[in-house]
Design a protein around this motif. Structure first.
Motif, PDB file in Angstrom:
ATOM      1  N   LYS A 189     -77.047  48.345  33.625  1.00  0.00           N
ATOM      2  CA  LYS A 189     -77.206  49.331  34.908  1.00  0.00           C
ATOM      3  C   LYS A 189     -77.112  50.677  34.336  1.00  0.00           C
ATOM      4  O   LYS A 189     -76.425  51.066  33.169  1.00  0.00           O
ATOM      5  N   ASN A 190     -78.365  51.347  34.378  1.00  0.00           N
ATOM      6  CA  ASN A 190     -78.470  52.857  33.860  1.00  0.00           C
ATOM      7  C   ASN A 190     -78.100  52.869  32.482  1.00  0.00           C
ATOM      8  O   ASN A 190     -77.381  53.761  31.903  1.00  0.00           O
ATOM      9  N   GLY A 191     -78.617  51.953  31.603  1.00  0.00           N
ATOM     10  CA  GLY A 191     -78.324  52.129  30.045  1.00  0.00           C
ATOM     11  C   GLY A 191     -77.210  51.659  29.511  1.00  0.00           C
ATOM     12  O   GLY A 191     -76.834  51.774  28.633  1.00  0.00           O
ATOM     13  N   VAL A 192     -76.487  50.901  30.606  1.00  0.00           N
ATOM     14  CA  VAL A 192     -74.953  50.820  29.874  1.00  0.00           C
ATOM     15  C   VAL A 192     -74.993  48.959  30.426  1.00  0.00           C
ATOM     16  O   VAL A 192     -75.467  48.726  31.454  1.00  0.00           O
ATOM     17  N   VAL A 193     -74.445  48.151  29.483  1.00  0.00           N
ATOM     18  CA  VAL A 193     -74.228  46.646  29.652  1.00  0.00           C
ATOM     19  C   VAL A 193     -72.940  46.703  30.661  1.00  0.00           C
ATOM     20  O   VAL A 193     -72.002  47.001  30.524  1.00  0.00           O
ATOM     21  N   GLN A 194     -73.363  46.394  32.087  1.00  0.00           N
ATOM     22  CA  GLN A 194     -72.071  46.327  32.948  1.00  0.00           C
ATOM     23  C   GLN A 194     -71.640  44.988  32.930  1.00  0.00           C
ATOM     24  O   GLN A 194     -70.173  45.006  33.311  1.00  0.00           O
ATOM     25  N   GLN A 195     -72.155  43.982  32.754  1.00  0.00           N
ATOM     26  CA  GLN A 195     -71.589  42.612  32.667  1.00  0.00           C
ATOM     27  C   GLN A 195     -72.047  41.837  31.801  1.00  0.00           C
ATOM     28  O   GLN A 195     -73.326  41.648  31.311  1.00  0.00           O
ATOM     29  N   LEU A 196     -71.091  40.995  30.822  1.00  0.00           N
ATOM     30  CA  LEU A 196     -71.485  40.233  30.009  1.00  0.00           C
ATOM     31  C   LEU A 196     -70.377  39.089  30.005  1.00  0.00           C
ATOM     32  O   LEU A 196     -69.450  39.299  29.640  1.00  0.00           O
ATOM     33  N   SER A 197     -70.776  38.048  30.723  1.00  0.00           N
ATOM     34  CA  SER A 197     -69.758  37.149  31.121  1.00  0.00           C
ATOM     35  C   SER A 197     -70.266  35.907  30.977  1.00  0.00           C
ATOM     36  O   SER A 197     -71.415  35.387  30.957  1.00  0.00           O
ATOM     37  N   LEU A 198     -69.295  35.011  30.229  1.00  0.00           N
ATOM     38  CA  LEU A 198     -69.479  33.409  29.791  1.00  0.00           C
ATOM     39  C   LEU A 198     -68.657  32.806  30.441  1.00  0.00           C
ATOM     40  O   LEU A 198     -67.123  32.822  30.320  1.00  0.00           O
ATOM     41  N   ASP A 199     -68.853  32.263  31.563  1.00  0.00           N
ATOM     42  CA  ASP A 199     -67.800  31.465  32.607  1.00  0.00           C
ATOM     43  C   ASP A 199     -68.284  29.836  32.339  1.00  0.00           C
ATOM     44  O   ASP A 199     -69.422  29.336  32.255  1.00  0.00           O
ATOM     45  N   GLY A 200     -67.102  29.434  32.586  1.00  0.00           N
ATOM     46  CA  GLY A 200     -67.255  27.860  32.695  1.00  0.00           C
ATOM     47  C   GLY A 200     -66.251  27.074  33.554  1.00  0.00           C
ATOM     48  O   GLY A 200     -65.329  27.672  33.916  1.00  0.00           O
ATOM     49  N   SER A 201     -66.631  26.060  34.061  1.00  0.00           N
ATOM     50  CA  SER A 201     -65.594  25.304  35.012  1.00  0.00           C
ATOM     51  C   SER A 201     -65.967  23.789  35.045  1.00  0.00           C
ATOM     52  O   SER A 201     -67.140  23.278  34.854  1.00  0.00           O
ATOM     53  N   ARG A 202     -65.104  23.053  35.029  1.00  0.00           N
ATOM     54  CA  ARG A 202     -65.127  21.582  35.102  1.00  0.00           C
ATOM     55  C   ARG A 202     -64.188  20.954  35.565  1.00  0.00           C
ATOM     56  O   ARG A 202     -62.922  21.471  36.041  1.00  0.00           O
ATOM     57  N   GLY A 203     -64.395  19.794  36.372  1.00  0.00           N
ATOM     58  CA  GLY A 203     -63.655  19.149  37.086  1.00  0.00           C
ATOM     59  C   GLY A 203     -64.307  17.910  37.862  1.00  0.00           C
ATOM     60  O   GLY A 203     -65.442  17.605  37.417  1.00  0.00           O
TER      61      GLY A 203
END
Lengths: 487, 448
Positions: free
Chosen positions: A35-49
């Motif tokens: 967003k506007n030249g800045v990385v706002q979100q860098l996420s690595l999500d995992g879910s197991r079940g």
């Protein structure tokens, strides 16, 4: 894995279940946004079940847990059976799943480039470049671009001896650019609005859509919209672009053909449907050129898979044939219910039951519900229109709980006058009643304009579930539509 | 339910694994159960146990987030490493200053044992009571009865350590006849405060009263909106601009209007996570205690909510405790909205109305113009014509296209009672009164 699934299925039967299935699901997700030249979100999500679904005493029970261990499988299976027995307290009739579904198979989304193998810095660089292009336009306040990648692996096993392993991979991307003036905010999105366009595909999908090459245009259009006049009110010819028409199909056809809605089992939240069983094979849903299908097999469609979450194979079904309403999205249970009313209805489910992860029960969800292409080019369609409005990219949507009265807003519109695009309009809206609207469809663009758009935010169910659905659409024209509802 | 000690152990284990400059651990532990009924029978009955560990790693002005729900040592280590890896791929974010420093949040009593131990049989009994009542009136009941225990733990390497455990019980029903439907719902932290039969009675009465509705021409009418409809508009205001990010980006209806009158004098709206009438939440997803934030005070635009990121962008601002979980592209959100009640009963509103429309609730509302707060949606499950101070006949549902702020400028009466209404998708809650509003703009009709 088989050891755990066998354990659950055996225990369920020992405890009194007449049917049981188990899904063990692992989901990995990578989200990146700039967003506007800045990385706002860098996420690595995992879910197991895992989730265990049973029929006991003729009623349903479901329980789920994030702990994939033998002891927890035992606890959750017993809980699912006890819940089913509690459900039986308010039972009117026993659950009937119809004909057995027995499949041992594997399915994997065909992927050219595994999106999780592409370096993060390559993805960030692309988003940064698009962001820079969009903000190079004077007057742009905010540019936000994003990518999302999902890999879901799931194992399904049932007491009918099905054992199915699947890997579904999704890739998505998008940019939204906003311009602001006093009392006015305008935005443009590419390739689609509400975050992104998404499909079952690998990183090749990202490369196909030229985000960087279209970012500046989005900025220019957002800024131009600030000074554009309001879309006028009136009844006129309406041409919709592919992404807006995809959502029109989703809301006014995809939801009302969900047979659980039709039979009232979604009434408390999403609502019911005007497409009641008496209209099956008899209602003129649209004009003769309207052909709508539901399928889970179109390559890259966001509703494409190998088997649904009841273990039913992916397939293709006619929904509207030459304007006549001829099909529903079904589950094993509802297919049988429909057949009791219409003995000519298909005997088996058409494979539309999907769950939003391991902790949700499968419910009927859209696969790829698509308007089949017609014969027109977009240029010819516009040239053939004396007076009308061409609306582009969804901004707002609303439809009643039986899916009749709808109102949509789009990001941008153009006047169509004497066969040519004219003035740009802002804040365009249109409204109508579903069968009347589709009855006014008199031209659909050809396969060159047709694309399967992804809708990654379809909410339904209690507790809430988000489904990822696909909708093939090419631009089309509708006659006598009320446009310009907003003051 | 894992409890404070166990969650604290997990969080501290994660902190030890991290080599980041700053680390935040956010843990959600949920035990949720829902019994769903339709066509006068239970058709879905589900249970879920889940624990999610969310790690935010900070290196200078770079942040990365990773999450997982596997609590094994190996999996937690992987989650930490993923967050660190994500952070290292970042570029500096000049607006990021620091994770919040520790601030003590007052504990609230939001855990109720009857909700936590509510068995499927009890939920089935509640559903059965409604289904039976519906069947006796030749109607069809649909609905859901849910109970949940939700734990939240926020720990960071600067010393923040906040724990909250709350329970929620929710019951909702739509009762349908051949030509009508009726709605009722109730929410409470303590399930023993809910009366399924009472909820059913309200919806049955509406469904019976709504039979054979007639059409009315769209146009501007005085409306009496029940609490759910008002809450719908309040929630949309929250979405459209009661937050600092939308103001900073110039897209809020509050932009350039602070200190100005934007609604009628009788409208006061605030957010408060400690108010016992709401679903209490004492701190946000960064562990910052919730402040009482007045958003509109007697019609005047007063303030918006902040998280640490948006507060860091403005001189002299601090987080008001309204962060969402990181990474948060939405900005801060007012999740405990209240509208000040008035003094009228709904009966008094009705008696004072010469001609108008009674609205039970809205359906599928969405914004058309965020700055003008223009929204559209449908009425649903109980729309009635009011003539000479009485409900005279049921109406087919109507579409409205209306600015919320303009509607709130024309509120003639407000209900004396606030109703707690949980959102469908998150544990966000709104407390709203009923309202009588003149010149509410209906723009279309439907066939039922």
């Amino acid at each position: 894995m088989k050891e755990l699934t066998d354990r659950a299925l055996n225990l369920a039967q020992v405890q009194g279940a007449s049917y049981a299935d188990i899904r063990i699901v692992q989901r990995e997700r990578q989200d990146i946004s700039v967003k506007n030249g800045v990385v706002q979100q860098l996420s690595l999500d995992g879910s197991r079940g895992f989730g265990v679904r049973v029929v006991a005493d003729g009623a349903w029970g479901f329980a789920s847990s994030h702990m994939v261990t033998a002891a927890e499988v035992d606890r959750i299976t017993a809980l699912a059976v006890s819940i089913a027995k509690a459900s039986a307290m308010a039972k009117i009739q026993d659950v009937d799943l119809g004909i057995e579904e027995v499949h041992q198979d594997t399915y994997r989304t065909p992927v050219e480039v595994d999106p999780f193998s592409v370096p993060l810095n390559e993805k960030i660089s692309l988003l940064m470049e698009a962001d820079k292009e969009a903000r190079s336009v004077k007057g742009v306040k905010v540019a936000e671009s994003s990518m999302a990648f999902i890999r879901e692996t799931k194992t399904f096993a049932s007491t009918e001896s099905s054992y199915i392993e699947q890997e579904i991979v999704e890739s998505g991307l998008g940019i939204v650019v906003r311009a602001v003036a006093k009392g006015e905010v305008q935005q443009r999105s590419y390739p689609n609005s509400f975050g992104r366009h998404q499909g079952t595909a690998g990183y090749e999908l990202i490369k196909k859509w030229d985000l960087v090459g279209n970012a500046r245009r989005m900025g220019e259009e957002a800024v131009a919209l600030l000074s554009a006049p309001q879309c006028p009110s009136g009844v006129t010819a309406l041409i919709l672009d592919g992404p807006q028409l995809a959502l029109q199909v989703h809301e006014s056809c995809g939801h009302p053909i969900e047979l659980d809605r039709v039979f009232g089992t979604e009434a408390a939240y999403a609502g019911t449907s005007f497409l009641t069983p008496d209209k099956y094979n008899s209602l003129r849903y649209g004009s003769d050129i309207v052909n709508i299908t539901a399928d889970a097999v179109t390559p890259t469609g966001l509703g494409t898979f190998g088997y649904d979450d009841e273990g039913v194979p992916a397939q293709r079904t006619d929904i509207v044939k030459d304007g006549l309403f001829v099909g529903y999205l079904t589950s094993r249970e509802t297919a049988g219910q429909l057949r009791k009313i219409h003995p000519d209805a298909p005997e088996r489910s058409n494979g539309s039951m999907r769950a939003d992860g391991w902790n949700r029960i499968p419910i009927i969800r859209m696969t790829n519900v698509s308007l089949q292409p017609g014969k027109w080019t977009l240029d010819d369609l516009i040239a053939d229109t004396d007076d009308g409005v061409y609306m582009i990219t969804n901004k707002s949507w609303s439809i009643d709980d039986k899916r009749l009265n709808f109102q949509f807003g789009t990001e941008m519109a153009y006047q169509v006058k004497n066969g040519k695009l004219g003035q740009m309009y802002k804040n365009a809206t249109y409204t109508g009643i579903t069968p009347q609207f589709w009855g006014g469809c008199d031209a659909i663009c050809n396969a060159d304009h047709w694309h399967v758009w992804g809708t990654a935010n379809c909410g339904k169910g209690q507790p809430g579930q988000v489904a990822h659905t696909g909708h093939g659409a090419a631009p089309a024209r509708f006659r006598n539509v009320q446009v310009g509802v907003m003051k | 339910m894992l409890g404070k000690e166990k969650l604290s152990d997990i969080a501290n284990q994660v902190l030890k694994l991290s080599s980041a400059d700053q680390t935040e651990v956010l843990i959600f532990s949920n035990d949720e159960h829902l019994t769903r009924f339709a066509v006068n029978t239970i058709h879905q009955n589900v249970s879920e146990t889940d624990v999610t560990v969310r790690v935010r790693a900070v290196f200078g002005k770079k942040t990365g987030v990773a999450s997982g729900n596997d609590l094994s040592d190996k999996a937690l280590q992987k989650t930490v490493k993923s967050a660190e890896m994500a952070a290292r791929f970042q570029q500096d974010n000049p607006d990021f200053h620091s994770l919040p420093k520790p601030q003590a949040a007052r504990e609230v009593d939001a855990y109720f044992e009857p909700t936590a131990v509510c068995a499927p049989e009890k939920r089935a009994q509640g559903a059965t009571a409604i289904c039976t009542m519906s069947r006796e009136n030749n109607l069809e009941a649909a609905g859901a009865f849910s109970t949940a225990v939700n734990e939240l733990m926020v720990v960071n390497s600067l010393g923040t350590a906040a724990y909250h455990c709350g329970t929620i019980a929710h019951i909702v029903t739509v009762i349908m006849g051949e030509t009508s439907s009726g709605y009722a719902s109730a929410d409470a932290m303590d399930v023993s405060k809910l009366d399924p039969a009472a909820v059913g009675r309200v919806a049955v009465e509406k469904a019976l009263r709504g039979q054979n509705p007639s059409e009315i021409e769209p146009g501007e009418y005085t409306v009496i909106l029940e609490e759910n409809a008002v809450a719908d508009m309040l929630g949309l205001l929250g979405y459209l601009g009661f937050d600092a990010l939308s103001v900073q980006e110039g897209r809020s209806f509050m932009n350039g209007r602070f200190g100005e009158k934007i609604t009628g004098d009788n409208i006061t709206i605030w957010d408060d996570g400690y108010d016992t009438r709401g679903l209490m939440l004492p701190f946000d997803y960064e562990g910052v205690p919730k402040q009482h934030v007045t958003l509109i005070d007697r019609g005047i635009a007063k303030g918006v909510v902040y998280d640490s990121f948006t507060a860091g962008r403005e001189e002299g601002k601090v987080s008001t405790g309204h962060s969402l979980p990181a990474p948060n592209t939405w900005g801060p959100v007012a999740v405990n909205l209240f509208m000040a009640p008035g003094q009228a009963t709904k009966e008094e509103m009705l008696a004072s109305t010469e001609q108008g429309i009674w609205v039970t609730r809205f359906h599928y509302t969405n914004p058309l113009h965020p700055v003008k707060t223009v929204i559209t949606g449908m009425t649903r499950d109980g729309t009635f014509l009011i003539e000479d101070g009485q409900i005279t006949r049921p109406l087919k549902n109507l579409r409205f296209t209306q600015s919320i702020l303009e509607a709130f400028d024309r509120v003639e009466m407000l209900g004396s009672e606030l109703k707690l209404i949980k959102s469908d998708w998150e544990n966000f809650a709104t407390c709203a009164p009923a309202a009588k509003i003149r010149d509410f703009r209906f723009t279309g009709t439907t066939e039922f």
